[in-house]
Write a protein that holds these residues in place. Structure first.
Motif, mmCIF file in Angstrom:
data_model
loop_
_atom_site.group_PDB
_atom_site.id
_atom_site.type_symbol
_atom_site.label_atom_id
_atom_site.label_comp_id
_atom_site.label_asym_id
_atom_site.label_seq_id
_atom_site.Cartn_x
_atom_site.Cartn_y
_atom_site.Cartn_z
ATOM 1 N N LEU A 40 -27.775 16.370 24.269
ATOM 2 C CA LEU A 40 -26.624 15.468 24.237
ATOM 3 C C LEU A 40 -26.393 14.833 22.863
ATOM 4 C CD1 LEU A 40 -26.996 13.756 27.721
ATOM 5 C CD2 LEU A 40 -25.378 15.531 27.062
ATOM 6 N N LYS A 41 -27.394 14.843 22.004
ATOM 7 C CA LYS A 41 -27.284 14.217 20.673
ATOM 8 C C LYS A 41 -26.100 14.743 19.853
ATOM 9 C CE LYS A 41 -30.985 12.898 18.641
ATOM 10 N NZ LYS A 41 -32.312 12.905 18.020
ATOM 11 N N GLU A 101 -20.105 4.826 27.337
ATOM 12 C CA GLU A 101 -18.732 4.807 26.837
ATOM 13 C C GLU A 101 -17.934 5.820 27.651
ATOM 14 O OE1 GLU A 101 -18.477 7.343 22.975
ATOM 15 O OE2 GLU A 101 -20.482 6.439 22.979
ATOM 16 N N ASN A 102 -16.619 5.740 27.551
ATOM 17 C CA ASN A 102 -15.778 6.705 28.251
ATOM 18 C C ASN A 102 -15.931 8.077 27.612
ATOM 19 O OD1 ASN A 102 -14.724 4.908 30.116
ATOM 20 N ND2 ASN A 102 -13.047 4.297 28.765
ATOM 21 N N VAL A 103 -16.008 9.097 28.467
ATOM 22 C CA VAL A 103 -16.171 10.465 27.982
ATOM 23 C C VAL A 103 -14.966 11.268 28.451
ATOM 24 C CG1 VAL A 103 -17.680 12.481 27.978
ATOM 25 C CG2 VAL A 103 -18.679 10.204 28.215
ATOM 26 N N ASN A 106 -16.625 18.893 29.944
ATOM 27 C CA ASN A 106 -16.657 20.351 30.106
ATOM 28 C C ASN A 106 -17.593 20.998 29.088
ATOM 29 O OD1 ASN A 106 -14.875 20.234 32.260
ATOM 30 N ND2 ASN A 106 -13.074 20.576 30.978
ATOM 31 N N GLN A 107 -17.570 20.498 27.847
ATOM 32 C CA GLN A 107 -18.467 21.027 26.812
ATOM 33 C C GLN A 107 -19.930 20.718 27.153
ATOM 34 O OE1 GLN A 107 -16.970 19.057 23.328
ATOM 35 N NE2 GLN A 107 -15.319 20.539 22.998
ATOM 36 N N ILE A 108 -20.172 19.490 27.592
ATOM 37 C CA ILE A 108 -21.530 19.083 27.979
ATOM 38 C C ILE A 108 -22.008 19.938 29.148
ATOM 39 C CG2 ILE A 108 -22.875 17.211 29.032
ATOM 40 C CD1 ILE A 108 -21.101 15.258 27.352
ATOM 41 N N ASN A 151 -25.580 23.857 31.448
ATOM 42 C CA ASN A 151 -25.706 25.021 32.336
ATOM 43 C C ASN A 151 -26.562 26.122 31.724
ATOM 44 O OD1 ASN A 151 -24.278 23.937 34.455
ATOM 45 N ND2 ASN A 151 -22.347 24.887 33.892
ATOM 46 N N GLU A 152 -26.559 26.239 30.394
ATOM 47 C CA GLU A 152 -27.393 27.236 29.721
ATOM 48 C C GLU A 152 -28.877 27.013 30.014
ATOM 49 O OE1 GLU A 152 -26.610 27.718 25.525
ATOM 50 O OE2 GLU A 152 -24.461 27.404 25.849
ATOM 51 N N TYR A 153 -29.242 25.779 30.350
ATOM 52 C CA TYR A 153 -30.636 25.420 30.628
ATOM 53 C C TYR A 153 -30.887 25.208 32.120
ATOM 54 C CZ TYR A 153 -31.189 24.918 25.635
ATOM 55 O OH TYR A 153 -31.247 25.168 24.290
ATOM 56 N N GLY A 154 -29.921 25.617 32.942
ATOM 57 C CA GLY A 154 -30.074 25.469 34.380
ATOM 58 C C GLY A 154 -29.899 24.038 34.861
ATOM 59 N N ILE A 155 -29.257 23.208 34.036
ATOM 60 C CA ILE A 155 -29.011 21.813 34.394
ATOM 61 C C ILE A 155 -27.550 21.696 34.811
ATOM 62 C CG2 ILE A 155 -29.013 19.417 33.588
ATOM 63 C CD1 ILE A 155 -31.087 20.322 31.450
#
Length: 186
Positions: free
Chosen positions: A21-22, A40-42, A48-50, A55-59
């Motif tokens: 997330l950094k 903060e508001n995202v 969608n990017q996060i 998802n690449e890490y199965g999260i």
């Protein structure tokens, strides 16, 4: 060369989330296992990017309320099973107190969403911890049974065999044999 490692899944997950997330330059904090609060508001685009990165890490980001509560149940079970101190109350009481819902409600919801019972999930998690403790050669079977709140080694052995198909002693022998073979091949 094969090397055995020991790790704390909570620390690994927290560090991984912080590292992933950094780059998004967002203020957030990890509240607990499986829970993040953005300070903060995202934007929808950033979410969608996060989501894509995680998802690449199965999260997976969970949005359905039932799924969120089931994930919280799983998180509390993970916390309970991995606790260094034995839990002094029944798992049903621990879950109900921790999640502020009746155990009956939690149990029905969990079964509805996962198609298995909370009790079965707890057993599976305990056996995974037992396998890791055996692999890491840290404790005797008696100590493992005590750490995981089993009434006896026989009770641990029965559940271990029901889940894995072999006894903990047989699992220990397999681990020992594999270590010997990997040392010989070095």
């Amino acid at each position: 060369m094969k090397t055995f490692i020991k790790f704390d899944i909570n620390i690994v997950t927290k560090k991984l989330l912080e590292d992933l997330l950094k780059p998004f330059d967002l203020k957030f904090r990890v509240l607990g296992f499986g829970e993040i609060e953005f300070l903060e508001n995202v934007s929808e685009e950033k979410i969608n990017q996060i989501t894509a990165v995680l998802n690449e890490y199965g999260i997976e980001i969970i949005e359905n309320q039932k799924s969120i509560l089931v994930q919280k149940i799983k998180d509390v079970i993970t916390e309970m099973v991995n606790s260094d101190e034995p839990i002094a109350v029944k798992s049903s009481v621990f879950l109900a107190d921790k999640l502020n819902h009746s155990y009956g409600y939690l149990s029905n919801l969990f079964s509805e969403v996962t198609y298995t019972s909370i009790e079965n999930y707890i057993i599976i998690q305990k056996i995974e911890v037992a396998k890791n403790l055996i692999i890491n050669n840290q404790l005797t079977l008696t100590e493992i049974a005590f750490k995981l709140n089993y009434s006896s080694v026989a009770h641990l052995s029965t559940q271990f065999k029901n889940i894995t198909g072999i006894t903990p002693s047989a699992f220990q022998r397999i681990v020992k044999k594999r270590r010997e073979i990997s040392i010989k091949t070095l």
